[in-house]
Design an enzyme around this catalytic site. Structure first.
Site, PDB file in Angstrom:
ATOM      1  N   TYR A 107      81.019  36.981   1.977  1.00 34.84           N
ATOM      2  CA  TYR A 107      80.958  35.704   2.700  1.00 34.84           C
ATOM      3  C   TYR A 107      79.515  35.429   3.116  1.00 34.84           C
ATOM      4  O   TYR A 107      78.829  36.345   3.579  1.00 34.84           O
ATOM      5  CB  TYR A 107      81.811  35.752   3.966  1.00 34.84           C
ATOM      6  CG  TYR A 107      83.296  35.870   3.722  1.00 34.84           C
ATOM      7  CD1 TYR A 107      83.875  37.104   3.435  1.00 34.84           C
ATOM      8  CD2 TYR A 107      84.116  34.766   3.806  1.00 34.84           C
ATOM      9  CE1 TYR A 107      85.240  37.219   3.227  1.00 34.84           C
ATOM     10  CE2 TYR A 107      85.485  34.872   3.601  1.00 34.84           C
ATOM     11  CZ  TYR A 107      86.040  36.099   3.313  1.00 34.84           C
ATOM     12  OH  TYR A 107      87.387  36.213   3.112  1.00 34.84           O
TER      13      TYR A 107
ATOM     14  N   LYS B  50      84.773  31.461  -7.315  1.00 31.77           N
ATOM     15  CA  LYS B  50      83.827  32.423  -6.779  1.00 31.77           C
ATOM     16  C   LYS B  50      83.045  33.017  -7.941  1.00 31.77           C
ATOM     17  O   LYS B  50      83.525  33.051  -9.074  1.00 31.77           O
ATOM     18  CB  LYS B  50      84.544  33.530  -6.019  1.00 31.77           C
ATOM     19  CG  LYS B  50      85.280  32.997  -4.785  1.00 31.77           C
ATOM     20  CD  LYS B  50      85.925  34.088  -4.012  1.00 31.77           C
ATOM     21  CE  LYS B  50      87.020  33.599  -3.086  1.00 31.77           C
ATOM     22  NZ  LYS B  50      86.852  32.287  -2.500  1.00 31.77           N
TER      23      LYS B  50
ATOM     24  N   HIS C  63      83.927  30.175   3.520  1.00 28.02           N
ATOM     25  CA  HIS C  63      84.651  30.754   2.386  1.00 28.02           C
ATOM     26  C   HIS C  63      83.786  31.812   1.725  1.00 28.02           C
ATOM     27  O   HIS C  63      82.562  31.753   1.800  1.00 28.02           O
ATOM     28  CB  HIS C  63      84.980  29.672   1.367  1.00 28.02           C
ATOM     29  CG  HIS C  63      85.983  28.688   1.831  1.00 28.02           C
ATOM     30  ND1 HIS C  63      87.300  29.023   2.040  1.00 28.02           N
ATOM     31  CD2 HIS C  63      85.872  27.381   2.156  1.00 28.02           C
ATOM     32  CE1 HIS C  63      87.959  27.957   2.457  1.00 28.02           C
ATOM     33  NE2 HIS C  63      87.114  26.948   2.551  1.00 28.02           N
TER      34      HIS C  63
END
Lengths: 301, 519
Positions: free
Chosen positions: A238, A277, A246
């Site tokens: 993070y 991600k 997020h």
């Protein structure tokens, strides 16, 4: 990126002594898992950028899984980081394992406290009732000026009656179900025994070592890390406190000389893009640093 | 409740004990959880972001630091009994009794994980040596390899918080695969007994490493025998009285099945042994030990020369220790009709005719080669086939075609028939595997909507069964999955994988590949 303070300082410095002592957190093992119990300790580790995982039911609304409460379980890497910085100590063991007189004293003390609490709470309950009565009477009589005198008298009478008749049942007494073991409050001296002597528990697995080096490096750069098992990686990374941000990366820890099957690589990369991600392949180098590689699909059409 | 957030002053540093006034005030606190706002993408050092973070953190800490405060009247009081690893209730149980706990010797007990969960829910206050146990004490004292591991408790708590009814899995209370196969009603008596445990028989730990505990239980059992001897003697007739004829019947049924089960295993192994011998067994049975062509049998009816005394038979043909001397047959011969059969000429002709017309089966060379009835049947079938145009040379050897073209079957079935590698299901062959210690089912899980009419004594079929493991553990292999499936029967086994705070649930399911054939 915020650089969380007091991270890289060697904890042994003379002037830091005071500071580091207050930063020592009390760990206790439950089935060999390191747990933090005291709110202050939870705050301390969060301040250092360590997130951990809450395991317990939330006292306010226990029957839900959305938000959990204490205890806080530390990752093995978090535990190791704390113990390497000499910032962890074992919480004192329970004094309920004592024998004979010692226990009797505690029981005596506990009963006294309960009695005192009951007495105080019944006074509070009476006051509470009185003020409620007062409020009800005055609010209902503010409109009529004429009956002011009589109502004051009536009020007095009611209050006296309440004084006489009021009884606070023992079952209505509020009691606390302590989260943390009570021993420490009974004996403040115990604090002196809290020494930052948490041992570095052996991790012989070479993969654990790689994970730790990656964790230390990323955490030192101000990232917040949590476990990423459900994303098929080692850590979720993070950019700031997970409460507000997020995760951006999925860290996969590999040693530099480890052969990776192409299929594995593609599957983590595909997974990463599916959850928006970036997958980071993290390998500690021989120089003590960590190499980060990300895999990107480049659409050549 | 702002004053509840502790300041970091020296005096309160270690104190998370509330004062009476705080306790009193906590009685009317809110039970709402603040909603979390939308997360930001990236920290940008703006004041706005910092403020929001601070607010979130404040909310977080006020939630986390909140202590459980309950009215004494709403709390069930209990004591921790470390030697039994159970918690004994001291005051009447609450609503939770419908789905949790067990009674023994007229007392009510909770298992440690149940007690800890109820402590966390603010329903139960557990005392040990007359002092209340904190939640921390509960975690540290109740959770161990003898009872329930921390990870198992995490799964237990997670499911309980979702409303499921969760019980420890007890393999001994499950019907054996054989009983299940026959679809026998499960003995209710057995479940009842499990529920009303003797105090001595401490609950089965979900983990097996409990030697020390076992020792202590046996000790206690002896102790208990001394104490409850009278009771023990009284018990059996009482239980007979309470069992209805139906359950008695069921019980006899189960006992008889166990007998049969024993018989059956004996029988199957026998069959297996036979199968193993199969190939070399049949020829030996086909050709007898005795070569009848070389053994002469006396024909007493013949009118030819026959001495009136028969020589004694070859001793090797007789059963051991049996001595047969010379036999006088004259008296026997007198009793037999030795007259020659006289046929009329007509009859003679007819006989002759018949003999000529009749094809004597026994003269057939191939038939003569048959050693038993089955082989003869086979021969007939083969001949039949040849007549109907099945290429015999394909069928007279060990390896035969997968399908007989004369047989008409749907395409789907045909495809099924000619698939050399058959698909298998999870339960296939699972009963023959030996148990392993690595993978164990921990919990039976019943659905939340069953809570209203849930009966501990007769919980019915679970919704699923839980195994607990962590991401560090190896993935279960096929053997483990088969074992778990066979242990669980037709109830799906769910594997709860604990990754620190996160719990993910996975199931291995049989998958039938779809066939695009419609007959």
């Amino acid at each position: 990126m915020d650089e969380p303070p007091c991270r890289e300082e060697p904890p042994a410095c003379e002037e830091e002594e005071d500071m580091s002592l207050s930063n020592v957190v009390g760990l206790s093992l439950c089935d060999s898992a390191p747990l933090l119990w005291r709110v202050q300790d939870l705050k301390t580790v969060r301040f250092q950028g360590l997130v951990g995982a809450l395991l317990g039911s939330l006292p306010r609304t226990p029957r839900q899984n959305g938000r959990l409460g204490r205890p806080l379980l530390l990752l093995p890497e978090e535990e190791r980081l704390l113990s390497e910085h000499q910032a962890a100590a074992a919480l004192p063991a329970s004094n309920q394992d004592g024998v004979g007189e010692e226990i009797c004293q505690w029981v005596e003390k506990y009963r006294e406290e309960q009695q005192r609490s009951f007495a105080e709470q019944s006074v509070l309950a009476l006051e509470d009732r009185k003020s409620a009565l007062l409020q009800a009477m005055t609010s209902s009589h503010t409109g009529s000026h004429a009956g002011l005198g009589t109502s004051a008298k009536a009020l007095q009478g009611r209050l006296e009656a309440l004084d006489r008749s009021f009884s606070f049942p023992r079952s209505a007494m509020a009691v606390q179900l302590s989260t943390v073991r009570a021993g420490l409050t009974y004996c403040p001296k115990d604090r002196a025994f809290l020494q930052a002597d948490w041992p570095i528990r052996a991790q012989y697995n070479p993969h654990c070592d790689i994970r730790y080096q990656v964790f230390r490096d990323l955490s030192g750069r101000g990232f917040y890390l949590t476990s990423a098992g459900k994303f098929g990686g080692d850590f979720l990374v993070y950019p700031g406190d997970p409460l507000r941000f997020h995760a951006h990366f999925i860290a996969v820890c590999l040693s530099l000389d480890e052969a990776v099957s192409l299929l594995d690589l593609l599957s983590v990369a595909r997974l990463g893009s599916n959850v928006k991600k970036t997958v980071l392949l993290c390998s500690p180098g021989p120089d003590g640093g960590v190499r980060y590689t990300s895999l990107q699909w480049s659409g050549m059409v | 409740m702002a004053d509840q957030n502790k300041t970091d002053t020296e005096g309160t540093f270690f104190s998370e004990i509330l004062s009476p006034s705080e306790l009193f005030a906590a009685r009317s606190r809110s039970h709402k959880i603040p909603v979390r706002g939308q997360k930001d993408f990236f920290p940008n050092d703006s004041d706005e972001q910092r403020q929001r973070l601070e607010q979130s953190l404040n909310e977080h800490w006020s939630l986390i630091s909140e202590e459980r405060v309950e009215r004494l009247g709403n709390l069930v009081r209990a004591t921790w009994i470390p030697s039994d690893q159970t918690v004994e209730l001291q005051s009447p149980a609450g609503k939770f009794w419908q789905t949790m706990g067990f009674s023994a010797d007229g007392k009510q007990y909770l298992l440690p994980e149940e007690a800890l969960y109820l402590m966390e829910c603010g329903n139960l206050q557990v005392f040990y040596k007359d002092l209340p146990l904190s939640i921390q004490d509960g975690y540290e004292r109740f959770l161990s390899s003898n009872t329930v591991r921390l990870q198992q408790y995490q799964v237990f708590g997670h499911l309980k918080r979702l409303g499921y009814v969760v019980h420890r899995f007890d393999p001994s209370s499950e019907p054996s695969p054989y009983v299940r196969q026959l679809n026998l009603p499960q003995s209710r008596d057995r479940a009842g007994r499990q529920l009303k445990r003797k105090r001595s028989a401490s609950p089965t730990p979900t983990c097996s490493h409990s030697e020390a505990q076992e020792e202590s239980t046996t000790e206690r059992m002896e102790e208990d025998k001394g104490n409850h001897d009278g009771e023990e003697n009284k018990k059996p007739p009482e239980s007979h009285l309470t069992t209805s004829p139906e359950t008695a019947q069921v019980q006899t049924a189960t006992t008889s099945t166990t007998d049969e089960g024993g018989g059956r295993t004996w029988w199957t192994t026998d069959v297996l042994r036979d199968l193993g011998k199969g190939s070399d067994h049949s020829p030996t049975s086909g050709s007898s030990r005795w070569d009848f062509s070389s053994i002469s049998f006396p024909d007493l009816g013949s009118r030819g020369q026959l001495s009136s005394r028969l020589a004694s038979p070859d001793p090797s043909l007789l059963p051991g220790a049996l001595a047969v001397g010379v036999c006088d047959v004259a008296s026997w011969r007198q009793r037999i009709n030795l007259r020659e059969v006289r046929l009329s000429s007509k009859e003679q002709r007819r006989e002759e005719d018949k003999r000529r017309r009749r094809w004597d089966v026994n003269k057939d060379k191939e038939v003569q080669r048959c050693r038993n009835w089955a082989e003869y049947q086979e021969l007939l079938a083969r001949r039949q086939g040849r007549r109907k145009g099945r290429p015999a040379h394909l069928w007279n050897r060990e390896v035969t075609p997968l399908h007989d073209p004369r047989q008409l079957i749907p395409t789907g079935e045909l495809l099924d028939k000619i698939s050399v590698i058959k698909s298998t299901n999870l339960l296939e062959g699972a009963s023959r595997l030996k148990g392993s210690d690595e993978w164990k089912i921990c919990f039976n899980v019943y659905q939340p909507d069953s809570v209203a009419d849930f009966k501990k004594s007769n919980p019915g079929k679970p919704y699923s069964r839980m195994c607990v493991c962590s991401f560090n553990d190896p993935v279960p292999d096929l053997r483990a999955i088969k074992l778990l499936a066979s242990q669980s029967g037709d109830v799906p086994v769910v594997i709860a994988v604990v990754d620190h705070g996160d719990i993910s649930f996975y199931t291995f399911k049989d998958f039938q590949l779809p066939k695009d054939v419609y007959p």
